[in-house]
Design a protein around this motif. Sequence first.
Motif, mmCIF file in Angstrom:
data_model
loop_
_atom_site.group_PDB
_atom_site.id
_atom_site.type_symbol
_atom_site.label_atom_id
_atom_site.label_comp_id
_atom_site.label_asym_id
_atom_site.label_seq_id
_atom_site.Cartn_x
_atom_site.Cartn_y
_atom_site.Cartn_z
ATOM 1 N N LEU B 253 0.853 -1.190 0.000
ATOM 2 C CA LEU B 253 0.000 0.000 0.000
ATOM 3 C C LEU B 253 0.889 1.240 0.000
ATOM 4 N N PRO B 254 1.629 1.429 -1.094
ATOM 5 C CA PRO B 254 2.519 2.596 -1.144
ATOM 6 C C PRO B 254 1.719 3.888 -1.237
ATOM 7 N N ARG B 255 2.347 4.970 -0.863
ATOM 8 C CA ARG B 255 1.722 6.281 -0.991
ATOM 9 C C ARG B 255 2.327 6.980 -2.196
ATOM 10 N N ILE B 256 1.530 7.851 -2.793
ATOM 11 C CA ILE B 256 1.999 8.560 -3.985
ATOM 12 C C ILE B 256 1.758 10.055 -3.807
ATOM 13 N N ARG B 257 2.554 10.826 -4.552
ATOM 14 C CA ARG B 257 2.417 12.278 -4.445
ATOM 15 C C ARG B 257 2.725 12.876 -5.804
ATOM 16 N N ARG B 258 1.853 13.775 -6.256
ATOM 17 C CA ARG B 258 2.134 14.495 -7.484
ATOM 18 C C ARG B 258 3.352 15.386 -7.249
ATOM 19 N N LEU B 259 4.192 15.516 -8.245
ATOM 20 C CA LEU B 259 5.383 16.357 -8.088
ATOM 21 C C LEU B 259 5.001 17.797 -7.762
ATOM 22 N N SER B 260 3.803 18.232 -8.237
ATOM 23 C CA SER B 260 3.391 19.624 -8.020
ATOM 24 C C SER B 260 2.646 19.837 -6.713
ATOM 25 N N GLN B 261 2.325 18.756 -6.005
ATOM 26 C CA GLN B 261 1.462 18.878 -4.824
ATOM 27 C C GLN B 261 2.189 18.397 -3.561
ATOM 28 N N PRO B 262 1.827 18.967 -2.420
ATOM 29 C CA PRO B 262 2.531 18.570 -1.187
ATOM 30 C C PRO B 262 1.993 17.283 -0.553
ATOM 31 N N GLN B 263 0.725 16.982 -0.795
ATOM 32 C CA GLN B 263 0.132 15.907 0.012
ATOM 33 C C GLN B 263 0.324 14.532 -0.621
ATOM 34 N N TRP B 264 0.575 13.573 0.271
ATOM 35 C CA TRP B 264 0.662 12.178 -0.144
ATOM 36 C C TRP B 264 -0.727 11.571 -0.137
ATOM 37 N N GLN B 265 -0.919 10.619 -1.046
ATOM 38 C CA GLN B 265 -2.219 9.952 -1.112
ATOM 39 C C GLN B 265 -2.013 8.458 -1.166
ATOM 40 N N GLU B 266 -3.049 7.738 -0.746
ATOM 41 C CA GLU B 266 -2.982 6.279 -0.851
ATOM 42 C C GLU B 266 -3.564 5.841 -2.192
ATOM 43 N N LEU B 267 -3.096 4.719 -2.651
ATOM 44 C CA LEU B 267 -3.671 4.134 -3.859
ATOM 45 C C LEU B 267 -5.011 3.489 -3.514
ATOM 46 N N PRO B 268 -5.907 3.359 -4.495
ATOM 47 C CA PRO B 268 -7.194 2.716 -4.211
ATOM 48 C C PRO B 268 -7.096 1.196 -4.103
ATOM 49 N N ASP B 269 -5.935 0.643 -4.467
ATOM 50 C CA ASP B 269 -5.773 -0.816 -4.435
ATOM 51 C C ASP B 269 -4.545 -1.196 -3.620
ATOM 52 N N TYR B 270 -4.573 -2.420 -3.111
ATOM 53 C CA TYR B 270 -3.314 -3.039 -2.678
ATOM 54 C C TYR B 270 -2.564 -3.381 -3.967
ATOM 55 N N VAL B 271 -1.263 -3.163 -3.966
ATOM 56 C CA VAL B 271 -0.493 -3.393 -5.194
ATOM 57 C C VAL B 271 0.778 -4.153 -4.876
ATOM 58 N N SER B 272 1.344 -4.736 -5.932
ATOM 59 C CA SER B 272 2.685 -5.279 -5.850
ATOM 60 C C SER B 272 3.579 -4.285 -6.578
ATOM 61 N N LEU B 273 4.466 -3.631 -5.849
ATOM 62 C CA LEU B 273 5.341 -2.621 -6.433
ATOM 63 C C LEU B 273 6.583 -3.319 -6.981
ATOM 64 N N GLN B 274 6.910 -3.046 -8.237
ATOM 65 C CA GLN B 274 8.018 -3.753 -8.875
ATOM 66 C C GLN B 274 9.005 -2.757 -9.463
ATOM 67 N N LYS B 275 10.259 -3.020 -9.280
ATOM 68 C CA LYS B 275 11.346 -2.207 -9.837
ATOM 69 C C LYS B 275 11.120 -0.713 -9.591
ATOM 70 N N GLY B 276 10.530 -0.382 -8.476
ATOM 71 C CA GLY B 276 10.407 1.015 -8.073
ATOM 72 C C GLY B 276 9.267 1.781 -8.723
ATOM 73 N N ARG B 277 9.030 1.623 -10.021
ATOM 74 C CA ARG B 277 8.018 2.450 -10.691
ATOM 75 C C ARG B 277 7.026 1.636 -11.512
ATOM 76 N N PHE B 278 6.882 0.363 -11.192
ATOM 77 C CA PHE B 278 5.867 -0.460 -11.839
ATOM 78 C C PHE B 278 4.976 -1.055 -10.758
ATOM 79 N N LEU B 279 3.702 -1.167 -11.044
ATOM 80 C CA LEU B 279 2.802 -1.748 -10.042
ATOM 81 C C LEU B 279 1.789 -2.685 -10.684
ATOM 82 N N LEU B 280 1.416 -3.684 -9.893
ATOM 83 C CA LEU B 280 0.354 -4.605 -10.308
ATOM 84 C C LEU B 280 -0.735 -4.526 -9.246
ATOM 85 N N PRO B 281 -1.963 -4.078 -9.601
ATOM 86 C CA PRO B 281 -3.025 -4.038 -8.588
ATOM 87 C C PRO B 281 -3.378 -5.442 -8.112
ATOM 88 N N LEU B 282 -3.584 -5.576 -6.810
ATOM 89 C CA LEU B 282 -3.920 -6.882 -6.226
ATOM 90 C C LEU B 282 -5.374 -6.947 -5.767
#
Lengths: 87, 379
Positions: B253-282
């Motif tokens: 459940l990684p958090r994400i943030r737009r480069l232009s925005q200060p706030q972090w957000q959660e993804l709507p899915d549990y994911v498998s994060l791969q190689k840093g910038r790839f994700l598979l929704p679970l």
Amino acid sequence: MKQPVIEELKQLIARHISPNGVDVSKLGPEDALFSEEGFFLDSIDAVELIALLQDNYGVSIENVRNSRAVFNTLGSLAEYIEKNRTK
Amino acid sequence: MLNKNDVKRMISDIFRTEAARRRLDVLAVLEPDEEEDFFSRVPQEVREAAFQKAAALFNYEPREFSSLDLMSDYAFASFVQKRRVTFFTSGTTGEPKPCVHSLEMMEEEAFGVAKLFKNTKRVVSLVPSCHLYGFSFTVTLPHALRVPVLALPALPTQPWDKILRSGDLIVGFPLFWNYWTRMKNTFPRRVEALSSTAPCKPEIIQALYAAGVSRFTEIYGASETGAIAYRHRGQDPFEIFPFWEISSQSPVLPRIRRLSQPQWQELPDYVSLQKGRFLLPLGRTDDCVQVAGVNVYPKRVEKVLASHPAVKACRVRLMRPDEGERLKAFIVLNEGYTPEHLGIIRTYLARRLTVHEYPRSFTFGESLPVSSLGKDADW
């Protein structure tokens, strides 16, 4: 000539679309496709119905605006199919 | 990013989707758009709801308008002043949650996504522009690409060989692509396809490539975040767009943030994060499911259904794949009611639920279905 198409359509709708609780066997040619008192189909069903017309009768609806009257009742749809079917 | 014609189209889409949603004009969303004509003939109930929704979207106090032009002028002026639009997502409670997208966010996303579609010469829109997906890919993206938009109803039986041309990007959704392959439509050369709002089945993506699509892009995102990641083949992980920063403190459940925005957000899915910038929704982190490409919340539908006097207890869930792709309901009736009363329950639900939320199948029983372990069971 129209009766068999009407019965076929009712069966298609009952099998592929119609919500449980709408007794399609009690509906007839004067019943509206999209009203609560009729088949109670919605916009998602409308696309499925259009797809079924193509699959089963070779009837292609390319423009809904030009075809609104076709979808008024079961009878109007059956009549359109009889005139335009290629299958 | 937005001009008055875009606003006019967005408002027109609000009117049409409201008319269809309320079953007052089911075919409205399947007609080609002749905006002023529809505005003038729409029922009062739809008009009032549309005035409210447009006001919420463009951030002004609700008011009535006598014409689409006047309404569009007002809404556009509000956008120019406020520099934001606000979409709403309903959650488990059914209470609409505002999702503000500022002009800065729109530009960041549109120009970021545009890098993927440099060869696009025209956007063909099959989705409502008043929802975030349609807004992002058929309003702001065309501005970033400096290309025109052709807005059409999502009718798979249109004469696509006459409509489409080389350089088109068709913005669709999974159910439409399902119908495309079922109708055995093919693509002219150099036409791309886009899909979002729900997962597109890998076999459908494969069939689209077999039908000649030059490239298929599936977008992963959410109302709260906008577009997050993309992929071109089913089963592949999604690649996160460069305008996102990702924190991998929690691997599922990684958090994400737009480069232009200060706030972090959660993804709507549990994911498998791969190689840093790839994700598979679970799987979703909430109880949301998709019906015809629209997020719906079975718990909210249960709450509405349970509020009917005839209903003692109920469950709502997504149909099994062999049953269909809509919601279904199991009802335990209160004393004095029988399954013959389904008609009044249906009418009650139709007034309170969207067409996507409305259960397609109703089953009655003496008690709710439970497993041998006492957990909710399918029926």
